[in-house]
Design a protein around this motif. Structure first.
Motif, PDB file in Angstrom:
ATOM      1  N   ASP A 185       4.364 -66.356  23.092  1.00  0.00           N
ATOM      2  CA  ASP A 185       5.190 -66.532  21.928  1.00  0.00           C
ATOM      3  C   ASP A 185       5.254 -65.602  20.967  1.00  0.00           C
ATOM      4  O   ASP A 185       6.003 -65.548  19.873  1.00  0.00           O
ATOM      5  CB  ASP A 185       5.451 -68.246  21.365  1.00  0.00           C
ATOM      6  CG  ASP A 185       5.780 -69.091  22.510  1.00  0.00           C
ATOM      7  OD1 ASP A 185       6.601 -68.693  23.313  1.00  0.00           O
ATOM      8  OD2 ASP A 185       5.091 -70.568  22.280  1.00  0.00           O
ATOM      9  N   ASP A 186       3.906 -65.161  20.889  1.00  0.00           N
ATOM     10  CA  ASP A 186       3.690 -63.997  19.632  1.00  0.00           C
ATOM     11  C   ASP A 186       4.326 -62.526  19.976  1.00  0.00           C
ATOM     12  O   ASP A 186       4.524 -62.134  18.837  1.00  0.00           O
ATOM     13  CB  ASP A 186       2.043 -63.920  19.422  1.00  0.00           C
ATOM     14  CG  ASP A 186       1.733 -65.254  18.966  1.00  0.00           C
ATOM     15  OD1 ASP A 186       2.144 -66.059  18.421  1.00  0.00           O
ATOM     16  OD2 ASP A 186       0.411 -65.578  19.547  1.00  0.00           O
ATOM     17  N   TRP A 187       4.020 -62.199  21.018  1.00  0.00           N
ATOM     18  CA  TRP A 187       4.715 -60.702  21.321  1.00  0.00           C
ATOM     19  C   TRP A 187       4.971 -60.609  22.717  1.00  0.00           C
ATOM     20  O   TRP A 187       4.676 -61.243  23.478  1.00  0.00           O
ATOM     21  CB  TRP A 187       3.798 -59.787  20.828  1.00  0.00           C
ATOM     22  CG  TRP A 187       2.519 -59.490  21.588  1.00  0.00           C
ATOM     23  CD1 TRP A 187       2.417 -59.044  22.541  1.00  0.00           C
ATOM     24  CD2 TRP A 187       1.213 -60.023  21.295  1.00  0.00           C
ATOM     25  NE1 TRP A 187       1.109 -58.946  22.965  1.00  0.00           N
ATOM     26  CE2 TRP A 187       0.289 -59.817  22.324  1.00  0.00           C
ATOM     27  CE3 TRP A 187       0.875 -60.996  20.294  1.00  0.00           C
ATOM     28  CZ2 TRP A 187      -1.090 -60.095  22.172  1.00  0.00           C
ATOM     29  CZ3 TRP A 187      -0.609 -61.256  20.255  1.00  0.00           C
ATOM     30  CH2 TRP A 187      -1.442 -60.777  21.166  1.00  0.00           C
ATOM     31  N   THR A 188       5.835 -59.802  23.181  1.00  0.00           N
ATOM     32  CA  THR A 188       6.259 -59.383  24.534  1.00  0.00           C
ATOM     33  C   THR A 188       5.257 -58.114  25.072  1.00  0.00           C
ATOM     34  O   THR A 188       4.519 -57.518  24.213  1.00  0.00           O
ATOM     35  CB  THR A 188       7.565 -59.176  24.600  1.00  0.00           C
ATOM     36  OG1 THR A 188       7.886 -57.707  24.083  1.00  0.00           O
ATOM     37  CG2 THR A 188       8.623 -60.149  23.954  1.00  0.00           C
ATOM     38  N   ASP A 225       6.582 -55.284  23.365  1.00  0.00           N
ATOM     39  CA  ASP A 225       6.019 -55.085  21.873  1.00  0.00           C
ATOM     40  C   ASP A 225       4.561 -54.351  21.866  1.00  0.00           C
ATOM     41  O   ASP A 225       4.190 -53.591  21.175  1.00  0.00           O
ATOM     42  CB  ASP A 225       6.091 -56.168  21.492  1.00  0.00           C
ATOM     43  CG  ASP A 225       6.992 -56.833  20.821  1.00  0.00           C
ATOM     44  OD1 ASP A 225       7.866 -55.998  20.668  1.00  0.00           O
ATOM     45  OD2 ASP A 225       7.407 -58.125  21.129  1.00  0.00           O
ATOM     46  N   TYR A 240      12.998 -54.615  18.798  1.00  0.00           N
ATOM     47  CA  TYR A 240      11.429 -54.320  18.670  1.00  0.00           C
ATOM     48  C   TYR A 240      11.195 -53.759  16.946  1.00  0.00           C
ATOM     49  O   TYR A 240       9.970 -54.132  16.682  1.00  0.00           O
ATOM     50  CB  TYR A 240      10.961 -53.181  19.439  1.00  0.00           C
ATOM     51  CG  TYR A 240      11.127 -53.636  21.021  1.00  0.00           C
ATOM     52  CD1 TYR A 240      10.427 -54.627  21.715  1.00  0.00           C
ATOM     53  CD2 TYR A 240      12.192 -52.950  21.577  1.00  0.00           C
ATOM     54  CE1 TYR A 240      10.666 -54.728  22.865  1.00  0.00           C
ATOM     55  CE2 TYR A 240      12.417 -53.069  22.803  1.00  0.00           C
ATOM     56  CZ  TYR A 240      11.660 -54.214  23.597  1.00  0.00           C
ATOM     57  OH  TYR A 240      11.918 -54.409  25.213  1.00  0.00           O
ATOM     58  N   LEU A 258       8.270 -55.533  14.892  1.00  0.00           N
ATOM     59  CA  LEU A 258       8.599 -56.954  14.469  1.00  0.00           C
ATOM     60  C   LEU A 258       7.631 -58.076  14.721  1.00  0.00           C
ATOM     61  O   LEU A 258       7.244 -58.735  13.897  1.00  0.00           O
ATOM     62  CB  LEU A 258       9.940 -57.479  15.053  1.00  0.00           C
ATOM     63  CG  LEU A 258      11.208 -56.817  14.888  1.00  0.00           C
ATOM     64  CD1 LEU A 258      12.253 -57.363  15.852  1.00  0.00           C
ATOM     65  CD2 LEU A 258      11.521 -57.178  13.178  1.00  0.00           C
ATOM     66  N   ARG A 259       7.011 -57.595  15.817  1.00  0.00           N
ATOM     67  CA  ARG A 259       6.038 -58.847  16.122  1.00  0.00           C
ATOM     68  C   ARG A 259       4.387 -58.388  16.247  1.00  0.00           C
ATOM     69  O   ARG A 259       3.526 -59.116  16.595  1.00  0.00           O
ATOM     70  CB  ARG A 259       6.043 -59.354  17.511  1.00  0.00           C
ATOM     71  CG  ARG A 259       7.535 -60.246  17.334  1.00  0.00           C
ATOM     72  CD  ARG A 259       8.297 -60.697  18.844  1.00  0.00           C
ATOM     73  NE  ARG A 259       8.780 -59.479  19.251  1.00  0.00           N
ATOM     74  CZ  ARG A 259      10.029 -59.193  19.244  1.00  0.00           C
ATOM     75  NH1 ARG A 259      10.563 -59.691  18.313  1.00  0.00           N
ATOM     76  NH2 ARG A 259      10.289 -58.011  19.728  1.00  0.00           N
TER      77      ARG A 259
END
Length: 393
Positions: free
Chosen positions: A288-291, A294, A323, A331-332
């Motif tokens: 849930d924090d980053w892909t 990312d 992104y 973003l993340r």
């Protein structure tokens, strides 16, 4: 592109193709969309050995996959008119092509495209994996990269982007069996093998090289860049996803336009992989924090030292807002930790690499990894880099 179903045509050993012209001798290997076979051309004089790449039914029906024929034809024509250009020595030639029609489910006909090409040995990837450290001596790395750059220089001059440049697709020449008598003797001593169900096993032709081959002996190594099933025309690339994940450049992730520089990014990544035995980029999914994308973009910025992502790339990007925020920050992934390429190489403690080797290799890799592909060096320019110039020396 819709994933292809694995529907292969599997000829029997000693069966024939194209009205008995090509005799099937053994299976060399198999991928998702094709299998490759050692064949003897009975109509050539003297009889010639070659590799028959047979595409699956689904790949043959896919317009993107079947363009491999176009690319091989372009390479072969180029070699015939520019036989003095060294890059063609590191590219495959197309000798013949035809289709094979076989019965499918419910008595339907299935067509398979067959490409008769240059015969090669095993891959540089297999050699790297055989080494205890999973890495190769720097004199081999320089030579492999130099020859691959020669192939790319020629390929790019033909307006072809390989897009799938990985060590599995860099093959050794068949120099050990360059004389037909030697290959015939080997085949008699090592007959084709089948599994318990009678399906031919993959048996690529061996070569004489090991990870311990000396620098002097390694000067005789020759490799070629193969497999054009994912290649693209530079003027009008058609696919949406290019390159294996670990070798994917930022413009592919961001949908910011692609060019021959896609292959140059891969050269930088492969140089690192050959030197230390690990991928340069191994992005992870943070839930849930980053892909994964990312993380990949963050690692690119950290390792290249380019913390301000080029505005020129973001302006071309179709996925910028996915992104980056309005100021160009991820973003993340709010915090970036710089890692010098020199340190990234040194951390693996490869004993054969001295400080000068590391500095030179890191500078070469950086030349390949500019986040803005318009700023990356070309294959021709990289061939003049001190790292590449020491090949075969």
């Amino acid at each position: 592109m819709t994933p292809l179903v694995d529907t292969h045509f599997m000829p029997d050993i000693q069966s024939s193709l194209k009205s008995s012209r090509y005799i099937v001798l053994r299976k060399l290997g198999e991928g998702v969309t094709s299998s490759t076979w050692l064949v003897r051309d009975t109509l050539s004089s003297p009889q010639m050995y070659a590799a028959a790449k047979i595409l699956t039914y689904e790949a043959t029906a896919d317009q993107l996959c079947v363009r491999e024929l176009e690319f091989l034809q372009t390479i072969t024509r180029g070699a015939e008119t520019n036989d003095s250009e060294e890059g063609f020595e590191h590219l495959p030639f197309l000798y013949d092509h035809f289709t094979i029609d076989v019965g499918g489910p419910g008595n339907t006909a299935q067509t398979h495209l067959c490409l008769i090409q240059t015969l090669f040995s095993t891959s540089v990837s297999a050699l790297r994996r055989s080494a205890p450290t999973q890495s190769l001596p720097i004199y081999m790395v320089r030579s492999f990269i130099y020859m691959t750059l020669q192939a790319l220089q020629t390929l790019h001059s033909l307006h072809i982007i390989h897009t799938d440049l990985k060590l599995d697709n860099i093959l050794f020449s068949n120099a050990q069996f360059s004389y037909d008598a030697d290959l015939e003797r080997y085949l008699l001593e090592h007959p084709a093998e089948v599994d318990s169900e009678g399906v031919p096993k993959s048996q690529p032709l061996p070569n004489e090289w090991t990870h311990e081959t000396s620098a002097l002996q390694a000067e005789r190594m020759t490799v070629a860049l193969v497999d054009y099933g994912h290649a693209e025309w530079a003027e009008k690339p058609m696919a949406k996803n290019f390159c294996p994940m670990a070798l994917r450049p930022p413009e592919v992730i961001l949908a910011a336009g692609v060019s021959t520089a896609v292959d140059i990014w891969a050269i930088g990544c492969l140089t690192f992989e050959l030197l230390v035995g690990r991928w340069l980029f191994s992005p992870e999914d943070g839930g849930d924090d980053w892909t994964q994308e990312d993380d990949h973009l963050a690692k690119m910025m950290e390792l290249t030292g380019q913390f301000d992502f080029p505005q020129s790339v973001l302006e071309r990007s179709q996925l910028k807002d996915k992104y980056f925020d309005e100021t160009g920050n991820l973003l993340r992934v709010p915090e970036l930790i710089p890692v010098k390429l020199e340190d990234a190489i040194s951390n693996y403690k490869i004993q054969a690499l001295d400080d000068n080797d590391i500095r030179e290799a890191a500078d070469f890799i950086r030349s390949c990894l500019h986040l803005d592909w318009t700023q990356r060096k070309t294959a021709e320019e990289l061939l003049k880099h001190p790292f590449a110039l020491q090949a075969f020396s």
